[in-house]
Design a protein around this motif. Sequence first.
Motif, PDB file in Angstrom:
ATOM      1  N   GLY A  53      30.613   4.334   7.047  1.00 19.53           N
ATOM      2  CA  GLY A  53      29.526   5.483   7.499  1.00 19.53           C
ATOM      3  C   GLY A  53      28.965   5.716   6.201  1.00 19.53           C
ATOM      4  N   MET A  54      29.232   4.823   4.824  1.00 19.50           N
ATOM      5  CA  MET A  54      28.429   5.117   4.207  1.00 19.50           C
ATOM      6  C   MET A  54      27.285   4.109   4.498  1.00 19.50           C
ATOM      7  SD  MET A  54      29.512   4.586  -0.134  1.00 19.50           S
ATOM      8  CE  MET A  54      30.132   5.938   0.795  1.00 19.50           C
ATOM      9  N   HIS A  55      26.178   3.987   3.843  1.00 20.64           N
ATOM     10  CA  HIS A  55      25.198   3.661   3.702  1.00 20.64           C
ATOM     11  C   HIS A  55      24.400   3.296   2.556  1.00 20.64           C
ATOM     12  CE1 HIS A  55      21.054   0.629   3.702  1.00 20.64           C
ATOM     13  NE2 HIS A  55      20.385   1.604   3.859  1.00 20.64           N
ATOM     14  N   HIS A  56      24.987   2.350   1.384  1.00 20.77           N
ATOM     15  CA  HIS A  56      24.651   2.761   0.090  1.00 20.77           C
ATOM     16  C   HIS A  56      23.137   2.049  -0.760  1.00 20.77           C
ATOM     17  CE1 HIS A  56      25.568   2.892  -4.431  1.00 20.77           C
ATOM     18  NE2 HIS A  56      27.052   2.958  -4.388  1.00 20.77           N
ATOM     19  N   VAL A  57      22.267   3.202  -1.720  1.00 15.11           N
ATOM     20  CA  VAL A  57      21.773   2.341  -1.945  1.00 15.11           C
ATOM     21  C   VAL A  57      20.829   1.492  -3.461  1.00 15.11           C
ATOM     22  CG1 VAL A  57      19.673   3.581  -0.225  1.00 15.11           C
ATOM     23  CG2 VAL A  57      20.128   4.216  -2.635  1.00 15.11           C
ATOM     24  N   TRP A  58      22.577   2.141  -3.610  1.00 13.23           N
ATOM     25  CA  TRP A  58      22.858   0.855  -5.197  1.00 13.23           C
ATOM     26  C   TRP A  58      21.471   1.547  -5.887  1.00 13.23           C
ATOM     27  CZ3 TRP A  58      27.569  -0.933  -5.090  1.00 13.23           C
ATOM     28  CH2 TRP A  58      27.943  -1.409  -3.759  1.00 13.23           C
ATOM     29  N   HIS A  59      21.116   2.655  -5.853  1.00  6.85           N
ATOM     30  CA  HIS A  59      21.038   3.400  -7.573  1.00  6.85           C
ATOM     31  C   HIS A  59      21.482   2.708  -8.975  1.00  6.85           C
ATOM     32  CE1 HIS A  59      18.777   5.327 -10.200  1.00  6.85           C
ATOM     33  NE2 HIS A  59      19.671   6.043 -10.438  1.00  6.85           N
ATOM     34  N   LYS A  60      22.742   2.664  -9.174  1.00  4.33           N
ATOM     35  CA  LYS A  60      24.069   2.716  -9.544  1.00  4.33           C
ATOM     36  C   LYS A  60      24.909   1.097  -9.542  1.00  4.33           C
ATOM     37  CE  LYS A  60      21.974   4.358 -13.848  1.00  4.33           C
ATOM     38  NZ  LYS A  60      20.543   4.727 -13.032  1.00  4.33           N
ATOM     39  N   PHE A  61      25.722   0.031  -9.852  1.00  4.41           N
ATOM     40  CA  PHE A  61      25.834  -0.348  -9.986  1.00  4.41           C
ATOM     41  C   PHE A  61      27.260  -0.460 -10.960  1.00  4.41           C
ATOM     42  CE2 PHE A  61      29.112  -4.082  -9.773  1.00  4.41           C
ATOM     43  CZ  PHE A  61      29.552  -4.602  -7.967  1.00  4.41           C
ATOM     44  N   THR A  62      27.960   0.572 -10.411  1.00  2.40           N
ATOM     45  CA  THR A  62      28.801   0.913 -11.502  1.00  2.40           C
ATOM     46  C   THR A  62      30.559   0.434 -10.995  1.00  2.40           C
ATOM     47  OG1 THR A  62      27.550   2.880 -12.253  1.00  2.40           O
ATOM     48  CG2 THR A  62      30.015   2.893 -12.892  1.00  2.40           C
ATOM     49  N   VAL A  63      31.327  -0.511 -12.357  1.00  2.15           N
ATOM     50  CA  VAL A  63      32.238  -0.562 -12.000  1.00  2.15           C
ATOM     51  C   VAL A  63      33.470  -0.063 -13.495  1.00  2.15           C
ATOM     52  CG1 VAL A  63      31.764  -3.458 -11.434  1.00  2.15           C
ATOM     53  CG2 VAL A  63      31.544  -2.388 -14.460  1.00  2.15           C
ATOM     54  N   ALA A  64      34.226  -0.439 -12.852  1.00  2.07           N
ATOM     55  CA  ALA A  64      35.450   0.459 -14.347  1.00  2.07           C
ATOM     56  C   ALA A  64      36.660  -0.548 -14.600  1.00  2.07           C
ATOM     57  CB  ALA A  64      36.807   2.016 -13.532  1.00  2.07           C
ATOM     58  N   LEU A  65      36.954  -0.607 -15.856  1.00  2.00           N
ATOM     59  CA  LEU A  65      37.980  -0.990 -16.553  1.00  2.00           C
ATOM     60  C   LEU A  65      38.623  -0.616 -17.648  1.00  2.00           C
ATOM     61  CD1 LEU A  65      36.590  -4.509 -18.196  1.00  2.00           C
ATOM     62  CD2 LEU A  65      35.039  -2.144 -17.138  1.00  2.00           C
ATOM     63  N   ALA A  66      39.715  -0.751 -18.269  1.00  2.00           N
ATOM     64  CA  ALA A  66      40.129  -0.038 -19.460  1.00  2.00           C
ATOM     65  C   ALA A  66      39.061  -0.451 -21.092  1.00  2.00           C
ATOM     66  CB  ALA A  66      41.732  -0.066 -19.496  1.00  2.00           C
ATOM     67  N   GLY A  67      39.214  -1.636 -20.612  1.00  2.00           N
ATOM     68  CA  GLY A  67      37.792  -2.808 -21.772  1.00  2.00           C
ATOM     69  C   GLY A  67      36.534  -2.885 -21.429  1.00  2.00           C
ATOM     70  N   ARG A  68      36.118  -1.121 -21.089  1.00  2.00           N
ATOM     71  CA  ARG A  68      34.473  -0.983 -20.629  1.00  2.00           C
ATOM     72  C   ARG A  68      34.042  -1.405 -21.714  1.00  2.00           C
ATOM     73  NH1 ARG A  68      32.572   4.210 -19.864  1.00  2.00           N
ATOM     74  NH2 ARG A  68      33.481   5.173 -22.740  1.00  2.00           N
ATOM     75  N   ASN A  69      34.236  -1.119 -23.613  1.00  2.00           N
ATOM     76  CA  ASN A  69      33.583  -1.353 -24.797  1.00  2.00           C
ATOM     77  C   ASN A  69      33.506  -2.446 -24.474  1.00  2.00           C
ATOM     78  OD1 ASN A  69      32.393   2.220 -24.565  1.00  2.00           O
ATOM     79  ND2 ASN A  69      34.297   1.527 -25.630  1.00  2.00           N
TER      80      ASN A  69
END
Length: 351
Positions: free
Chosen positions: A261-277
Amino acid sequence: MKEAIGSRVAEVLSSGKLILGPVVESFEEQLADACGRRHAITVGSCTDALFFALQALDIGPGDEVLVPDVSFIATASAVVRTGARPVFVDVDENCHLDLNLAAELVTPRTRALMFVQLFGAMGDPDAIEAFAVRHKLAVVEDGAQGFGARFGQRRCGSVGNISALSFSPMKVLSAPGNGGAVLTDDDAYAATVRRLRYHGRESARFVELGYSSLLPSIAAAVLSLKLVEQDRWAARRTEIAQRYIKGLEGLPIELPRCVPGMHHVWHKFTVALAGRNALGASLKSAGVPTMVHYPLPLHREPLFEPWEDRAFPRACAHAARTLSLPIHAHLSDEEIKHVVSATAEYLASGT
């Protein structure tokens, strides 16, 4: 587009009508139609739009407003500006306000909730509105990051009592400078916001304490031209997001996801991981810019000390683990390939 904008700006300057007037009114009508609202009232920023929305709802000292713990500071600071208290709520797996936890925080002082469309992904409006009816709360939709997003047949900007949009340079519909808008179907709310944005004026008289928060006519003219291109630009961002997801699948990284049901417009593309920095540093050395949205959950911002003595595990995990990769409609195919290959190479190395 560049030539059309230059011509339109010159036309506005020649008219001498640089605030309010027909150009702003025309854009407001265009915006209301795009979002499915009866009224759109432009203002100087989305921060003001949120504040005016709360004021139109008569939110003030002694009141409480439920606020998701992951958002830009303005979502909560607008509540503080009214004299009310933001009550932070941990987020769900999609970074939207967790309604189960919110139910535990409702008190006799709770008057409203902030429904935030984060990163271009719209939450479930039916669930939010049902919750609000059940607990007798007003809904302020913070659509700053979600213009063009949909959930089912509902559009961002159409949910709840009153909505706020942003036209800052970082948003998908961006003005030359800054700007925002309030959208509502309620005539009284609309009239209140129109007074507040221009010193409390109504029918050439100043009837209450107001503010100076006006969208310049030049900005309205540019936004009007850009609005026509939004579907095409959103389709390009969606293509980029799909290429990122395809290129990074199976690697040790959490990718954004869309629920049914969600139509994303991708203002941001955000990923996640422990070694982000470490990933961010590696991508920077490869010429790929990244950003962290947001390095602190709202309840940990110094503005809100003393901090609430409750656990916010999902918000804290988001703050510690997420990284935004570049995404906008004008990325070239070569740039997209480079982002994917640089990210995949780092992840595959097991560094």
